[in-house]
Design an enzyme around this catalytic site. Sequence first.
Site, short mmCIF file in Angstrom:
data_model
loop_
_atom_site.label_atom_id
_atom_site.label_comp_id
_atom_site.label_asym_id
_atom_site.label_seq_id
_atom_site.Cartn_x
_atom_site.Cartn_y
_atom_site.Cartn_z
N GLU A 343 -7.54 -0.09 -2.02
CA GLU A 343 -8.29 -1.31 -1.71
C GLU A 343 -8.36 -1.61 -0.22
O GLU A 343 -8.24 -2.76 0.19
CB GLU A 343 -7.65 -2.52 -2.43
CG GLU A 343 -7.68 -2.39 -3.93
CD GLU A 343 -6.93 -3.52 -4.65
OE1 GLU A 343 -7.44 -3.98 -5.67
OE2 GLU A 343 -5.85 -3.92 -4.19
C1 TNX Z 1 -4.91 -3.94 -7.93
S1 TNX Z 1 -3.91 -1.34 -8.54
C2 TNX Z 1 -4.03 -3.56 -6.93
C3 TNX Z 1 -2.89 -4.41 -6.61
C4 TNX Z 1 -2.83 -5.61 -7.52
C5 TNX Z 1 -3.19 -5.20 -8.92
C6 TNX Z 1 -3.02 -6.28 -9.92
C7 TNX Z 1 -3.87 -1.23 -7.03
C8 TNX Z 1 -3.66 0.08 -6.48
N1 TNX Z 1 -4.06 -2.35 -6.31
O1 TNX Z 1 -2.96 -4.82 -5.26
O2 TNX Z 1 -1.55 -6.13 -7.48
O3 TNX Z 1 -4.52 -4.79 -8.91
O4 TNX Z 1 -3.19 -5.81 -11.21
#
Ligand code: TNX
Length: 531
Positions: A343
């Site tokens: 992300e």
């Molecule tokens: C996505 S999954 C994220 C996290 C959040 C999560 C909550 C991922 C690699 N990144 O930053 O905590 O969703 O479900």
Amino acid sequence: MRRRHTMTRLLVIAALGLPFILPGAPAVAAPTTPSRQLTDVVPAPVETRPDTRGTFRISPLTVIRTAPGSLAAWQAGRQLAETLRPATGYPLPVLPVRSTPLPEIALVVGGADARIGQEGYQLDVTRRGVTIRANTAAGLFAGTQTLRQLLPAQIEAPDRQRVTWTVPGGRIVDYPRFAYRGAMLDVARHFHTVDEITAYVDLLSQYKINYLHLHLTDDQGWRIQIDSWPRLTTVGGGPGTGVDGVGPGFLTKADYKAVVAYAAARHITIVPEIDMPGHTNAAQSTYPELNCDGVAPAPRTDTAVGYSSLCINDDLTYRFVEDVIRELAEITPGPFLHIGGDEAHATTDEDYRTFMNRVLPLVAKYGKRASGWNEVAQADPPTDVVAQFWGTGTTNADLAEAAARGNKVVMSPASKSYLDMKYDVNTRLGLRWAGYIEVSDAYGWDPATRVTGVGEEAILGVEAPLWSETLRTLDDIEYMAFPRLPAIAELGWSTAASHNWESFRTRLGEQAPRWRLQEVNFYPSPQVPWL
Ligand code: TNX
């Protein structure tokens, strides 16, 4: 001669304790019907051959015999004794000897079915005793976890004298499908203490999980001591750094080492994660020089994602990253160091590749193998880098290309294995962005056919991540992890051919008495016939 001498002395010591426990107990108990069957195990063993004539009953005379000269067997034997003594009230002396005339639980190195490999075991139960054979300490430990499940639910029980400690007869030959069977705990969004982490380790180890990934840093908090950048934790682990401003907390290096050692004793390897180049607001709000404009943003404890980025074209960024990687690698005996990479929406694609091309070699420089969330595949990483799939779909072109080049993949599809997703609309805790995940959803997929172009040979294993935006206490952790964690554990350990929902939900239901005794705050899913 000497050996016999030692054995005799140990037997005398063992025997001395006995009359006070239960006078007049027979050396080999009369056959009884076991309360459990050989197949009542999670994760399902590869091969079970029941033999109803072979029921073994643990008695006050039973000893735990460990292969002489084997430290691995001795340690597994001591751990087993520590588990079974409070439950049974029996002395269960651990004797490192070649043989005994007594009923025994024997832990033996070698001599087993060739298929068991480095983590498997063979468990034989006859009227005379139980023999667990393995090639390694990990295999012996796995065998003892199976043995625990074959016994009645156990813990310090007031009515233990009335429990019949039988083990069903026959043979189990068992070994894992995948080398990596992981769980992840987010200690950044809400900090979780050493006691909470080790309590989770205890539960994981009962289901043959062998890696615990710790998500140590994020936008809200920085939870691992780094001496060369001390304010990371004094500020980033300070009061109000949990989601919505809840409590402080971070792991000192001593805490972290204690967690590593506790997990290692249960054959679980810690995988530390420093998430970057995004999810870095805690570091950037503490050190202004980590921002391109030199201005520290405000600390944040909301749950937004994708707004922070380290400054990609500043050498200071890589001095910071190298310091962190070096200090973390020094206290991490396991092979993996996870660099996050998810992300990074505030980093351009080009900058992302630049960043990964500079950082991945730093992980290798300090002797570790890098892993990262699946976005890392976009940077064409060297083939020893492990990519962790967290998507909700069944295609990912970058990941499939990386797999074709030879990169290994850990499967943690968010819509199946994310333990922080709600079970259903009524679940108080958790999130729902990847959908509701009931037990049958968590169990109902195959790691080797989930993503197009990422087949069995590309898969290192599976992982069940537990993000903690909504989770504050150990009770919260347990409620989300149980009973879905054992479902993911079974996908990682058991053969694809044995996959069967009816069988799984029955065996899962039989775990409930254990969880009640261990005071595990599990979700009583209506899909499971709880005992
Ligand atoms: C996505 S999954 C994220 C996290 C959040 C999560 C909550 C991922 C690699 N990144 O930053 O905590 O969703 O479900």
